[in-house]
Design a protein around this motif. Structure first.
Motif, short mmCIF file in Angstrom:
data_model
loop_
_atom_site.label_atom_id
_atom_site.label_comp_id
_atom_site.label_asym_id
_atom_site.label_seq_id
_atom_site.Cartn_x
_atom_site.Cartn_y
_atom_site.Cartn_z
N MET A 1 -15.46 14.36 -13.49
CA MET A 1 -14.31 14.82 -14.25
C MET A 1 -13.93 13.77 -15.28
O MET A 1 -13.63 14.10 -16.42
CB MET A 1 -13.16 15.11 -13.27
CG MET A 1 -12.06 15.95 -13.81
SD MET A 1 -10.70 15.15 -14.64
CE MET A 1 -10.21 13.91 -13.52
N GLY A 2 -13.95 12.49 -14.89
CA GLY A 2 -13.61 11.43 -15.81
C GLY A 2 -14.54 11.37 -17.00
O GLY A 2 -14.12 11.09 -18.13
N GLU A 3 -15.82 11.66 -16.76
CA GLU A 3 -16.80 11.65 -17.84
C GLU A 3 -16.51 12.75 -18.85
O GLU A 3 -16.65 12.55 -20.06
CB GLU A 3 -18.20 11.81 -17.26
CG GLU A 3 -19.30 11.76 -18.29
CD GLU A 3 -20.68 11.92 -17.68
OE1 GLU A 3 -21.57 12.35 -18.41
OE2 GLU A 3 -20.85 11.64 -16.48
N ILE A 4 -16.08 13.90 -18.37
CA ILE A 4 -15.78 15.03 -19.25
C ILE A 4 -14.61 14.68 -20.15
O ILE A 4 -14.65 14.90 -21.37
CB ILE A 4 -15.49 16.30 -18.42
CG1 ILE A 4 -16.73 16.69 -17.61
CG2 ILE A 4 -15.04 17.44 -19.33
CD1 ILE A 4 -16.45 17.69 -16.52
N ILE A 5 -13.55 14.11 -19.56
CA ILE A 5 -12.37 13.72 -20.34
C ILE A 5 -12.73 12.59 -21.30
O ILE A 5 -12.27 12.57 -22.45
CB ILE A 5 -11.22 13.30 -19.40
CG1 ILE A 5 -10.81 14.48 -18.49
CG2 ILE A 5 -10.02 12.78 -20.18
CD1 ILE A 5 -10.29 15.70 -19.22
N ALA A 6 -13.56 11.65 -20.85
CA ALA A 6 -13.98 10.55 -21.73
C ALA A 6 -14.73 11.07 -22.95
O ALA A 6 -14.53 10.59 -24.07
CB ALA A 6 -14.83 9.56 -20.95
N LYS A 7 -15.59 12.06 -22.75
CA LYS A 7 -16.32 12.64 -23.88
C LYS A 7 -15.37 13.32 -24.86
O LYS A 7 -15.56 13.23 -26.08
CB LYS A 7 -17.36 13.65 -23.39
CG LYS A 7 -18.58 13.00 -22.78
CD LYS A 7 -19.58 14.05 -22.34
CE LYS A 7 -20.79 13.43 -21.69
NZ LYS A 7 -21.73 14.46 -21.22
N LEU A 8 -14.34 13.98 -24.33
CA LEU A 8 -13.34 14.56 -25.22
C LEU A 8 -12.66 13.46 -26.02
O LEU A 8 -12.40 13.61 -27.21
CB LEU A 8 -12.29 15.34 -24.42
CG LEU A 8 -12.64 16.75 -24.01
CD1 LEU A 8 -11.58 17.33 -23.09
CD2 LEU A 8 -12.83 17.63 -25.23
N GLY A 9 -12.36 12.35 -25.35
CA GLY A 9 -11.73 11.23 -26.04
C GLY A 9 -12.59 10.67 -27.16
O GLY A 9 -12.08 10.26 -28.21
N LEU A 10 -13.89 10.64 -26.95
CA LEU A 10 -14.80 10.17 -27.99
C LEU A 10 -14.91 11.15 -29.14
O LEU A 10 -15.03 10.77 -30.30
CB LEU A 10 -16.19 9.90 -27.40
CG LEU A 10 -16.28 8.70 -26.46
CD1 LEU A 10 -17.66 8.64 -25.82
CD2 LEU A 10 -15.96 7.41 -27.19
N ARG A 11 -14.86 12.42 -28.82
CA ARG A 11 -14.96 13.44 -29.87
C ARG A 11 -13.71 13.46 -30.76
O ARG A 11 -13.78 13.80 -31.93
CB ARG A 11 -15.13 14.83 -29.25
CG ARG A 11 -16.52 15.09 -28.76
CD ARG A 11 -16.65 16.55 -28.33
NE ARG A 11 -18.01 16.84 -27.97
CZ ARG A 11 -18.42 17.10 -26.73
NH1 ARG A 11 -17.55 17.12 -25.73
NH2 ARG A 11 -19.69 17.35 -26.48
N TYR A 12 -12.57 13.15 -30.16
CA TYR A 12 -11.29 13.25 -30.87
C TYR A 12 -10.61 11.89 -30.94
O TYR A 12 -9.49 11.72 -30.50
CB TYR A 12 -10.39 14.28 -30.19
CG TYR A 12 -10.98 15.66 -30.17
CD1 TYR A 12 -10.97 16.46 -31.31
CD2 TYR A 12 -11.59 16.16 -29.03
CE1 TYR A 12 -11.53 17.73 -31.30
CE2 TYR A 12 -12.15 17.43 -29.01
CZ TYR A 12 -12.12 18.20 -30.14
OH TYR A 12 -12.66 19.45 -30.14
N ARG A 13 -11.29 10.91 -31.52
CA ARG A 13 -10.74 9.56 -31.65
C ARG A 13 -9.59 9.56 -32.66
O ARG A 13 -9.63 10.29 -33.64
CB ARG A 13 -11.81 8.59 -32.09
CG ARG A 13 -12.86 8.33 -31.03
CD ARG A 13 -13.89 7.34 -31.50
NE ARG A 13 -13.32 6.07 -31.93
CZ ARG A 13 -13.10 5.04 -31.12
NH1 ARG A 13 -13.40 5.14 -29.85
NH2 ARG A 13 -12.59 3.92 -31.58
N PRO A 14 -8.59 8.69 -32.42
CA PRO A 14 -7.49 8.59 -33.39
C PRO A 14 -7.98 7.92 -34.67
O PRO A 14 -8.97 7.18 -34.67
CB PRO A 14 -6.46 7.72 -32.67
CG PRO A 14 -7.26 6.93 -31.70
CD PRO A 14 -8.40 7.81 -31.27
#
Length: 117
Positions: A1-14
């Motif tokens: 689950m953490g990996e999925i959220i981390a990938k979202l974070g990489l896709r949508y960087r500030p």
């Protein structure tokens, strides 16, 4: 689950460096809010979101997508129940049956039974 959220974070960087801490905290909260979603559903929801949106998803949006993924999967696997119902409908059209056959139960307990039993 953490990996999925981390990938979202990489896709949508500030866009700015100063926003990295806030972004990381938002990802932690998103992970906590989505912790009860099965990983396979969350992964598919995140993939669908990434294909259709330029913005970071909210937990409610991921939850809705995951629910839609689950519902489509359930509808696709209910083919056996549909076959049972079609069989009962054919039996009930016969004069000698007089509408006495019905599908009863759910899931693995589903079966054809006579009315009134």
């Amino acid at each position: 689950m953490g990996e999925i959220i981390a990938k979202l974070g990489l896709r949508y960087r500030p866009s700015g460096q100063a926003d990295l801490e806030a972004h990381a905290e938002a990802l932690v909260l998103l992970g906590e809010d989505c912790a009860d979603i099965p990983a396979d559903l969350l992964d598919e929801a995140a993939r669908q979101w990434a294909q259709s949106s330029r913005f970071m998803p909210k937990a409610s949006e991921l939850r809705e997508l995951a629910r839609n993924v689950r519902n489509r999967a359930r509808a696709a696997t209910d083919f056996g129940g549909q076959q049972l119902q079609a069989h009962c409908d054919r039996l009930n059209q016969l004069n000698w049956c007089r509408g006495q056959w019905h599908v009863v139960g759910d899931g693995e307990d589903r079966r054809i039974d006579r009315a009134g039993r």
